[in-house]
Motif scaffolding. Structure first.
Motif, PDB file in Angstrom:
ATOM      1  N   SER A   4      49.034  -4.140 -82.404  1.00  0.00           N
ATOM      2  CA  SER A   4      48.090  -3.149 -82.721  1.00  0.00           C
ATOM      3  C   SER A   4      48.747  -1.665 -83.025  1.00  0.00           C
ATOM      4  CB  SER A   4      47.264  -3.813 -82.812  1.00  0.00           C
ATOM      5  OG  SER A   4      46.532  -3.394 -81.586  1.00  0.00           O
ATOM      6  N   ALA A   5      48.352  -1.010 -82.225  1.00  0.00           N
ATOM      7  CA  ALA A   5      49.313   0.323 -81.215  1.00  0.00           C
ATOM      8  C   ALA A   5      49.832   0.582 -82.439  1.00  0.00           C
ATOM      9  CB  ALA A   5      49.718   0.248 -79.719  1.00  0.00           C
ATOM     10  N   GLU A   6      50.715   0.121 -82.307  1.00  0.00           N
ATOM     11  CA  GLU A   6      52.490   0.032 -83.723  1.00  0.00           C
ATOM     12  C   GLU A   6      51.972   0.704 -85.519  1.00  0.00           C
ATOM     13  OE1 GLU A   6      53.045  -1.880 -81.188  1.00  0.00           O
ATOM     14  OE2 GLU A   6      54.414  -1.297 -80.252  1.00  0.00           O
ATOM     15  N   ILE A   7      51.457  -0.472 -85.548  1.00  0.00           N
ATOM     16  CA  ILE A   7      50.461  -0.587 -86.327  1.00  0.00           C
ATOM     17  C   ILE A   7      49.807   0.725 -86.695  1.00  0.00           C
ATOM     18  CG2 ILE A   7      49.012  -1.805 -88.206  1.00  0.00           C
ATOM     19  CD1 ILE A   7      50.144  -3.847 -86.956  1.00  0.00           C
ATOM     20  N   VAL A   8      48.845   0.824 -86.174  1.00  0.00           N
ATOM     21  CA  VAL A   8      47.869   2.539 -85.556  1.00  0.00           C
ATOM     22  C   VAL A   8      48.634   3.787 -86.093  1.00  0.00           C
ATOM     23  CG1 VAL A   8      45.704   3.175 -84.766  1.00  0.00           C
ATOM     24  CG2 VAL A   8      45.961   1.247 -85.062  1.00  0.00           C
ATOM     25  N   SER A   9      49.882   3.653 -85.600  1.00  0.00           N
ATOM     26  CA  SER A   9      50.694   5.149 -85.120  1.00  0.00           C
ATOM     27  C   SER A   9      51.421   5.231 -86.471  1.00  0.00           C
ATOM     28  CB  SER A   9      51.499   4.503 -84.265  1.00  0.00           C
ATOM     29  OG  SER A   9      52.301   5.786 -84.118  1.00  0.00           O
ATOM     30  N   PHE A  10      51.603   3.456 -86.882  1.00  0.00           N
ATOM     31  CA  PHE A  10      52.140   3.743 -87.986  1.00  0.00           C
ATOM     32  C   PHE A  10      51.662   4.787 -89.087  1.00  0.00           C
ATOM     33  CE2 PHE A  10      53.854   2.323 -92.193  1.00  0.00           C
ATOM     34  CZ  PHE A  10      55.331   3.303 -92.636  1.00  0.00           C
ATOM     35  N   THR A  11      50.279   4.302 -89.355  1.00  0.00           N
ATOM     36  CA  THR A  11      49.296   4.261 -90.329  1.00  0.00           C
ATOM     37  C   THR A  11      48.939   6.083 -90.389  1.00  0.00           C
ATOM     38  OG1 THR A  11      48.095   2.287 -90.236  1.00  0.00           O
ATOM     39  CG2 THR A  11      46.894   3.823 -91.742  1.00  0.00           C
ATOM     40  N   GLY A  12      49.040   6.466 -88.650  1.00  0.00           N
ATOM     41  CA  GLY A  12      49.222   8.255 -88.741  1.00  0.00           C
ATOM     42  C   GLY A  12      50.190   8.541 -89.010  1.00  0.00           C
ATOM     43  N   ASN A  13      51.713   7.924 -89.543  1.00  0.00           N
ATOM     44  CA  ASN A  13      52.236   8.545 -90.010  1.00  0.00           C
ATOM     45  C   ASN A  13      52.498   8.547 -91.354  1.00  0.00           C
ATOM     46  OD1 ASN A  13      54.046   8.505 -87.516  1.00  0.00           O
ATOM     47  ND2 ASN A  13      55.039   6.535 -87.675  1.00  0.00           N
ATOM     48  N   ILE A  14      51.812   7.558 -91.455  1.00  0.00           N
ATOM     49  CA  ILE A  14      51.857   8.260 -93.181  1.00  0.00           C
ATOM     50  C   ILE A  14      51.204   8.977 -93.581  1.00  0.00           C
ATOM     51  CG2 ILE A  14      50.732   6.572 -94.989  1.00  0.00           C
ATOM     52  CD1 ILE A  14      52.056   3.926 -94.184  1.00  0.00           C
ATOM     53  N   ASP A  22      45.017  15.952 -89.705  1.00  0.00           N
ATOM     54  CA  ASP A  22      43.643  15.521 -88.226  1.00  0.00           C
ATOM     55  C   ASP A  22      43.442  14.221 -88.064  1.00  0.00           C
ATOM     56  OD1 ASP A  22      43.131  18.377 -87.405  1.00  0.00           O
ATOM     57  OD2 ASP A  22      41.845  18.512 -89.353  1.00  0.00           O
ATOM     58  N   ALA A  23      43.030  13.378 -89.847  1.00  0.00           N
ATOM     59  CA  ALA A  23      43.396  12.197 -89.777  1.00  0.00           C
ATOM     60  C   ALA A  23      44.220  11.455 -88.790  1.00  0.00           C
ATOM     61  CB  ALA A  23      43.321  11.311 -90.910  1.00  0.00           C
ATOM     62  N   ALA A  24      45.829  11.778 -88.950  1.00  0.00           N
ATOM     63  CA  ALA A  24      47.215  11.220 -88.328  1.00  0.00           C
ATOM     64  C   ALA A  24      46.832  11.456 -86.681  1.00  0.00           C
ATOM     65  CB  ALA A  24      47.909  12.548 -88.472  1.00  0.00           C
ATOM     66  N   LYS A  29      45.662   9.252 -81.702  1.00  0.00           N
ATOM     67  CA  LYS A  29      44.701   8.877 -80.166  1.00  0.00           C
ATOM     68  C   LYS A  29      44.591   7.568 -80.088  1.00  0.00           C
ATOM     69  CE  LYS A  29      43.174  13.258 -79.799  1.00  0.00           C
ATOM     70  NZ  LYS A  29      42.252  14.308 -80.585  1.00  0.00           N
ATOM     71  N   GLU A  30      44.127   6.573 -81.450  1.00  0.00           N
ATOM     72  CA  GLU A  30      43.425   5.262 -81.250  1.00  0.00           C
ATOM     73  C   GLU A  30      44.744   4.514 -80.713  1.00  0.00           C
ATOM     74  OE1 GLU A  30      41.246   2.069 -81.395  1.00  0.00           O
ATOM     75  OE2 GLU A  30      40.688   4.357 -81.768  1.00  0.00           O
ATOM     76  N   SER A  31      45.875   4.715 -81.438  1.00  0.00           N
ATOM     77  CA  SER A  31      47.070   3.376 -81.142  1.00  0.00           C
ATOM     78  C   SER A  31      47.109   3.983 -79.348  1.00  0.00           C
ATOM     79  CB  SER A  31      48.450   4.429 -81.234  1.00  0.00           C
ATOM     80  OG  SER A  31      49.402   3.484 -81.334  1.00  0.00           O
ATOM     81  N   ILE A  32      46.692   5.321 -78.334  1.00  0.00           N
ATOM     82  CA  ILE A  32      47.329   5.385 -77.176  1.00  0.00           C
ATOM     83  C   ILE A  32      46.270   4.932 -76.430  1.00  0.00           C
ATOM     84  CG2 ILE A  32      46.915   7.624 -75.840  1.00  0.00           C
ATOM     85  CD1 ILE A  32      49.128   8.995 -77.792  1.00  0.00           C
ATOM     86  N   LYS A  33      45.057   4.843 -76.779  1.00  0.00           N
ATOM     87  CA  LYS A  33      43.085   3.923 -76.621  1.00  0.00           C
ATOM     88  C   LYS A  33      44.262   2.072 -76.269  1.00  0.00           C
ATOM     89  CE  LYS A  33      40.053   6.325 -77.828  1.00  0.00           C
ATOM     90  NZ  LYS A  33      38.899   7.406 -79.090  1.00  0.00           N
ATOM     91  N   ILE A  34      44.928   1.684 -77.537  1.00  0.00           N
ATOM     92  CA  ILE A  34      45.535   0.363 -77.470  1.00  0.00           C
ATOM     93  C   ILE A  34      46.600  -0.187 -76.408  1.00  0.00           C
ATOM     94  CG2 ILE A  34      46.230  -1.106 -79.206  1.00  0.00           C
ATOM     95  CD1 ILE A  34      44.774  -0.378 -81.418  1.00  0.00           C
ATOM     96  N   ASN A  35      47.613   1.392 -76.186  1.00  0.00           N
ATOM     97  CA  ASN A  35      48.698   0.617 -75.923  1.00  0.00           C
ATOM     98  C   ASN A  35      48.939   2.007 -75.231  1.00  0.00           C
ATOM     99  OD1 ASN A  35      51.104   0.481 -74.523  1.00  0.00           O
ATOM    100  ND2 ASN A  35      52.135  -0.430 -75.896  1.00  0.00           N
ATOM    101  N   PRO A  36      48.411   2.195 -73.756  1.00  0.00           N
ATOM    102  CA  PRO A  36      48.806   3.744 -73.124  1.00  0.00           C
ATOM    103  C   PRO A  36      49.701   4.036 -72.792  1.00  0.00           C
ATOM    104  CG  PRO A  36      46.638   2.570 -72.347  1.00  0.00           C
ATOM    105  CD  PRO A  36      47.469   1.622 -72.727  1.00  0.00           C
ATOM    106  N   ASP A  37      51.012   2.722 -72.538  1.00  0.00           N
ATOM    107  CA  ASP A  37      52.499   3.131 -72.253  1.00  0.00           C
ATOM    108  C   ASP A  37      52.891   3.163 -73.724  1.00  0.00           C
ATOM    109  OD1 ASP A  37      51.980   3.233 -69.639  1.00  0.00           O
ATOM    110  OD2 ASP A  37      51.709   1.013 -70.144  1.00  0.00           O
ATOM    111  N   PHE A  38      52.691   3.287 -74.782  1.00  0.00           N
ATOM    112  CA  PHE A  38      53.372   3.840 -75.660  1.00  0.00           C
ATOM    113  C   PHE A  38      53.599   4.951 -76.419  1.00  0.00           C
ATOM    114  CE2 PHE A  38      53.310   3.257 -81.317  1.00  0.00           C
ATOM    115  CZ  PHE A  38      54.842   2.783 -80.573  1.00  0.00           C
ATOM    116  N   ALA A  39      54.934   5.362 -76.071  1.00  0.00           N
ATOM    117  CA  ALA A  39      55.549   6.622 -75.752  1.00  0.00           C
ATOM    118  C   ALA A  39      55.614   7.319 -77.199  1.00  0.00           C
ATOM    119  CB  ALA A  39      56.779   6.516 -75.196  1.00  0.00           C
ATOM    120  N   GLU A  40      56.013   6.454 -78.117  1.00  0.00           N
ATOM    121  CA  GLU A  40      56.153   7.168 -79.740  1.00  0.00           C
ATOM    122  C   GLU A  40      54.849   7.501 -80.411  1.00  0.00           C
ATOM    123  OE1 GLU A  40      57.317   5.101 -83.829  1.00  0.00           O
ATOM    124  OE2 GLU A  40      57.874   4.092 -82.058  1.00  0.00           O
ATOM    125  N   ALA A  41      53.433   7.046 -79.641  1.00  0.00           N
ATOM    126  CA  ALA A  41      52.282   7.516 -80.507  1.00  0.00           C
ATOM    127  C   ALA A  41      51.765   9.385 -79.389  1.00  0.00           C
ATOM    128  CB  ALA A  41      51.391   6.808 -80.212  1.00  0.00           C
TER     129      ALA A  41
END
Length: 93
Positions: A4-14, A22-24, A29-41
């Motif tokens: 889910s962190a990847e999906i939320v981050s991908f949504t940010g990319n779009i 700002d929405a991105a 930020k939501e992606s980081i909350k889901i997975n604090p170790d997700f470096a791509e976010a």
């Protein structure tokens, strides 16, 4: 497997691609909350903040990206057989 962190981050990319920066940033930020170790976010939010001209905040997020947990580093290295590529924002700062 995509989490889910990847999906939320991908949504940010779009959103960022459509210039809703700002929405991105909120998505990253939501992606980081889901997975604090997700470096791509961290990389993505740093790039978005850099695009907005907030270099101080971009630098902070880039530094956080560079310090994933040791377990994440071992997992990523094992799964990919290599380390991740550098964040594009690092090259601009």
């Amino acid at each position: 497997e995509i989490g889910s962190a990847e999906i939320v981050s991908f949504t940010g990319n779009i959103l960022k691609a459509r210039e809703y920066v700002d929405a991105a940033i909120d998505s990253y930020k939501e992606s980081i909350k889901i997975n604090p170790d997700f470096a791509e976010a961290y990389c993505n939010i740093g790039a978005a903040l850099n695009d907005k001209g907030d270099l101080d905040a971009a630098t902070i997020f880039d530094r956080r990206r560079q310090r994933p947990s040791p377990a994440k580093v071992r997992s990523t290295t094992h799964r990919l057989g290599k380390t991740s590529k550098p964040c594009a924002v690092s090259e601009r700062l």
